[in-house]
Design a protein around this motif. Structure first.
Motif, PDB file in Angstrom:
ATOM      1  N   VAL A  72      34.827  26.789  27.272  1.00  0.00           N
ATOM      2  CA  VAL A  72      35.488  27.001  28.183  1.00  0.00           C
ATOM      3  C   VAL A  72      36.540  27.914  27.836  1.00  0.00           C
ATOM      4  CG1 VAL A  72      37.011  26.272  30.320  1.00  0.00           C
ATOM      5  CG2 VAL A  72      35.249  24.784  29.208  1.00  0.00           C
ATOM      6  N   MET A  73      37.058  27.959  26.843  1.00  0.00           N
ATOM      7  CA  MET A  73      37.996  28.988  26.382  1.00  0.00           C
ATOM      8  C   MET A  73      37.350  30.383  25.979  1.00  0.00           C
ATOM      9  SD  MET A  73      40.853  27.862  26.960  1.00  0.00           S
ATOM     10  CE  MET A  73      41.839  29.152  26.201  1.00  0.00           C
ATOM     11  N   ALA A  74      36.358  30.145  25.498  1.00  0.00           N
ATOM     12  CA  ALA A  74      35.489  31.646  24.991  1.00  0.00           C
ATOM     13  C   ALA A  74      34.956  32.108  26.462  1.00  0.00           C
ATOM     14  CB  ALA A  74      34.309  31.249  24.195  1.00  0.00           C
ATOM     15  N   ALA A  75      34.613  31.473  27.272  1.00  0.00           N
ATOM     16  CA  ALA A  75      34.322  32.108  28.745  1.00  0.00           C
ATOM     17  C   ALA A  75      35.364  32.686  29.236  1.00  0.00           C
ATOM     18  CB  ALA A  75      33.394  31.081  29.574  1.00  0.00           C
ATOM     19  N   GLY A  76      36.519  31.961  29.280  1.00  0.00           N
ATOM     20  CA  GLY A  76      37.621  32.428  30.047  1.00  0.00           C
ATOM     21  C   GLY A  76      38.154  33.941  29.275  1.00  0.00           C
ATOM     22  N   ALA A  77      38.292  33.850  27.965  1.00  0.00           N
ATOM     23  CA  ALA A  77      38.536  34.881  27.138  1.00  0.00           C
ATOM     24  C   ALA A  77      37.939  36.235  27.185  1.00  0.00           C
ATOM     25  CB  ALA A  77      38.724  34.653  25.691  1.00  0.00           C
ATOM     26  N   GLU A  78      36.407  35.966  27.565  1.00  0.00           N
ATOM     27  CA  GLU A  78      35.527  37.072  27.628  1.00  0.00           C
ATOM     28  C   GLU A  78      35.870  37.530  29.423  1.00  0.00           C
ATOM     29  OE1 GLU A  78      33.285  39.936  27.207  1.00  0.00           O
ATOM     30  OE2 GLU A  78      33.667  38.647  25.449  1.00  0.00           O
ATOM     31  N   ARG A  79      36.237  36.698  30.203  1.00  0.00           N
ATOM     32  CA  ARG A  79      36.575  37.265  31.517  1.00  0.00           C
ATOM     33  C   ARG A  79      37.719  38.087  31.417  1.00  0.00           C
ATOM     34  NH1 ARG A  79      36.986  32.441  35.298  1.00  0.00           N
ATOM     35  NH2 ARG A  79      37.892  34.000  36.752  1.00  0.00           N
ATOM     36  N   VAL A  80      38.884  37.532  30.965  1.00  0.00           N
ATOM     37  CA  VAL A  80      40.033  38.421  30.360  1.00  0.00           C
ATOM     38  C   VAL A  80      39.637  39.784  30.108  1.00  0.00           C
ATOM     39  CG1 VAL A  80      42.594  38.483  29.496  1.00  0.00           C
ATOM     40  CG2 VAL A  80      41.427  36.422  30.621  1.00  0.00           C
ATOM     41  N   ARG A  81      38.768  39.728  28.786  1.00  0.00           N
ATOM     42  CA  ARG A  81      38.739  41.201  28.262  1.00  0.00           C
ATOM     43  C   ARG A  81      37.858  42.022  29.097  1.00  0.00           C
ATOM     44  NH1 ARG A  81      37.394  37.370  23.684  1.00  0.00           N
ATOM     45  NH2 ARG A  81      39.194  37.206  22.246  1.00  0.00           N
ATOM     46  N   SER A  82      37.080  41.590  30.200  1.00  0.00           N
ATOM     47  CA  SER A  82      36.087  42.231  30.750  1.00  0.00           C
ATOM     48  C   SER A  82      36.595  42.561  32.267  1.00  0.00           C
ATOM     49  CB  SER A  82      34.743  41.568  31.163  1.00  0.00           C
ATOM     50  OG  SER A  82      34.230  41.310  29.736  1.00  0.00           O
ATOM     51  N   GLN A  83      37.621  42.502  32.343  1.00  0.00           N
ATOM     52  CA  GLN A  83      38.476  42.586  33.673  1.00  0.00           C
ATOM     53  C   GLN A  83      38.579  43.962  34.193  1.00  0.00           C
ATOM     54  OE1 GLN A  83      42.452  40.982  34.244  1.00  0.00           O
ATOM     55  NE2 GLN A  83      42.982  41.614  32.403  1.00  0.00           N
ATOM     56  N   ASP A  84      38.470  44.926  33.059  1.00  0.00           N
ATOM     57  CA  ASP A  84      38.717  46.224  33.341  1.00  0.00           C
ATOM     58  C   ASP A  84      37.098  46.890  33.812  1.00  0.00           C
ATOM     59  OD1 ASP A  84      37.798  46.056  30.772  1.00  0.00           O
ATOM     60  OD2 ASP A  84      38.824  47.742  30.003  1.00  0.00           O
ATOM     61  N   ILE A  85      36.357  46.158  33.959  1.00  0.00           N
ATOM     62  CA  ILE A  85      34.790  46.636  34.309  1.00  0.00           C
ATOM     63  C   ILE A  85      34.543  46.016  35.513  1.00  0.00           C
ATOM     64  CG2 ILE A  85      32.482  46.767  33.424  1.00  0.00           C
ATOM     65  CD1 ILE A  85      33.551  45.981  30.630  1.00  0.00           C
ATOM     66  N   PRO A  86      34.718  46.535  36.577  1.00  0.00           N
ATOM     67  CA  PRO A  86      34.629  46.199  37.998  1.00  0.00           C
ATOM     68  C   PRO A  86      33.209  46.125  38.291  1.00  0.00           C
ATOM     69  CG  PRO A  86      35.468  48.105  38.132  1.00  0.00           C
ATOM     70  CD  PRO A  86      35.535  47.984  36.648  1.00  0.00           C
ATOM     71  N   GLY A  87      32.707  45.150  39.144  1.00  0.00           N
ATOM     72  CA  GLY A  87      31.496  44.877  39.580  1.00  0.00           C
ATOM     73  C   GLY A  87      30.299  44.786  38.322  1.00  0.00           C
ATOM     74  N   ASP A  88      30.641  44.229  37.448  1.00  0.00           N
ATOM     75  CA  ASP A  88      29.844  44.002  36.229  1.00  0.00           C
ATOM     76  C   ASP A  88      29.502  42.553  36.031  1.00  0.00           C
ATOM     77  OD1 ASP A  88      28.305  44.947  34.216  1.00  0.00           O
ATOM     78  OD2 ASP A  88      29.814  44.497  32.670  1.00  0.00           O
ATOM     79  N   SER A  89      29.182  41.764  37.197  1.00  0.00           N
ATOM     80  CA  SER A  89      29.015  40.508  36.886  1.00  0.00           C
ATOM     81  C   SER A  89      27.698  39.943  35.955  1.00  0.00           C
ATOM     82  CB  SER A  89      28.538  39.827  38.376  1.00  0.00           C
ATOM     83  OG  SER A  89      29.914  39.897  39.104  1.00  0.00           O
ATOM     84  N   ASP A  90      26.768  40.768  36.082  1.00  0.00           N
ATOM     85  CA  ASP A  90      25.539  40.404  35.379  1.00  0.00           C
ATOM     86  C   ASP A  90      25.855  40.507  33.662  1.00  0.00           C
ATOM     87  OD1 ASP A  90      24.072  39.736  37.534  1.00  0.00           O
ATOM     88  OD2 ASP A  90      23.186  41.785  37.873  1.00  0.00           O
ATOM     89  N   GLY A  91      26.597  41.844  33.700  1.00  0.00           N
ATOM     90  CA  GLY A  91      26.929  42.073  32.145  1.00  0.00           C
ATOM     91  C   GLY A  91      27.947  41.055  31.467  1.00  0.00           C
ATOM     92  N   LEU A  92      28.779  40.627  32.410  1.00  0.00           N
ATOM     93  CA  LEU A  92      29.815  39.800  32.010  1.00  0.00           C
ATOM     94  C   LEU A  92      29.140  38.273  31.789  1.00  0.00           C
ATOM     95  CD1 LEU A  92      32.467  38.500  31.583  1.00  0.00           C
ATOM     96  CD2 LEU A  92      32.715  38.021  34.235  1.00  0.00           C
ATOM     97  N   LYS A  93      27.949  37.852  32.577  1.00  0.00           N
ATOM     98  CA  LYS A  93      27.329  36.579  32.432  1.00  0.00           C
ATOM     99  C   LYS A  93      26.785  36.857  30.860  1.00  0.00           C
ATOM    100  CE  LYS A  93      26.598  35.258  37.005  1.00  0.00           C
ATOM    101  NZ  LYS A  93      25.759  35.021  38.076  1.00  0.00           N
ATOM    102  N   GLU A  94      26.172  37.823  30.738  1.00  0.00           N
ATOM    103  CA  GLU A  94      25.417  37.977  29.681  1.00  0.00           C
ATOM    104  C   GLU A  94      25.983  37.982  28.282  1.00  0.00           C
ATOM    105  OE1 GLU A  94      22.356  41.352  27.498  1.00  0.00           O
ATOM    106  OE2 GLU A  94      22.952  41.643  29.578  1.00  0.00           O
ATOM    107  N   ARG A  95      27.421  38.647  28.302  1.00  0.00           N
ATOM    108  CA  ARG A  95      28.220  38.601  27.082  1.00  0.00           C
ATOM    109  C   ARG A  95      28.900  37.096  26.938  1.00  0.00           C
ATOM    110  NH1 ARG A  95      29.801  43.310  29.732  1.00  0.00           N
ATOM    111  NH2 ARG A  95      31.204  42.462  30.771  1.00  0.00           N
TER     112      ARG A  95
END
Length: 244
Positions: free
Chosen positions: A85-108
């Motif tokens: 859970v923490m790993a998923a949350g950390a990746e979300r925080v790191r990727s918040q400057d990439i708007p509209g990249d839901s698919d890429g976020l899920k893949e990462r």
């Protein structure tokens, strides 16, 4: 008529009567057998505890409505669930400057969770490799002790020039004991290794289920964000991420 003293053929007496090389082989096989049962008891207790913690974490993530809630409910769980859970949350925080990249976020996130899942699988199998080694080598170690013992017995027979069965039998019996001990060490090691491998596979399946549940929470949170016009990502564990 002269009474012959009975010859002792108990395993302990045969061990004491064997040569130094054969005794060394028997001692090695006895230690291997003891190590096998020690690993069995230790890993069985460990896997039982891991299964219980994973089942508890799976229930918590199943009932969670968001990744933040899942993080809170798995915080006291010592299984890999909180790490996922923490790993998923950390990746979300790191990727918040990439708007509209839901698919890429899920893949990462999936790539990161797969690495954690593989590492957990390797950790669960730690300590079982020695069982495979014992199961594969013990029969040959015992056979070496038998061959050496028989060679020594026949050398003694030739030196004494005695061909009586009463003279031949003790040395051969002592040598064959090494083969028996090799099988005693090898058979349980193979059976226990296969048993622990099945138990580990069951734990890995539970970890895979946790990964799917975490991804479901991530997808649910992203869907909510899109439904609310792409609002800001909640900083799950932001303090921990900032300290990395």
């Amino acid at each position: 008529m002269t009474d012959l003293a009975p010859v002792a053929f108990s395993p302990w007496e045969m061990f004491l009567g064997a040569g130094p090389v054969v005794r060394c082989v028997m001692s090695l096989l006895a230690m291997a057998s003891l190590l096998t049962w020690t690993v069995f008891i230790a890993k069985s207790v460990e896997l039982l505890r891991v299964k219980a913690r994973l089942a508890k974490a799976e229930t918590a993530l199943e009932d969670a409505t968001s990744l933040e809630v899942g993080e809170e409910w798995t915080r006291g769980n010592t299984s890999i669930a909180h790490t996922l859970v923490m790993a998923a949350g950390a990746e979300r925080v790191r990727s918040q400057d990439i708007p509209g990249d839901s698919d890429g976020l899920k893949e990462r996130i999936v790539l990161h969770l797969e690495r954690l899942e593989s590492a957990e699988g390797r950790r669960l199998m730690r300590g079982t490799g020695v069982l495979a080694t014992i199961g594969a080598t013990s029969p040959f170690i015992g056979l070496f002790g038998t061959v050496w013992g028989i060679m020594t017995a026949f050398t003694g027979i030739a030196a004494s020039k005695a061909t009586s069965l009463a003279v031949v039998a003790p040395g051969i019996a002592e040598a064959l004991l090494a083969t028996a001990l090799g099988l005693v060490a090898a058979i349980p090691a193979v059976v226990i290794y296969n048993h622990l491998a099945r138990q580990t596979a069951a734990c890995r399946a539970q970890v895979a289920d946790l990964t799917s549940l975490v991804m479901r929470l991530v997808s649910r949170d992203l869907g909510r964000a899109q439904a609310h016009g792409g609002g800001q990502v909640v900083r799950l564990g932001a303090s921990r991420v900032a300290g990395e």
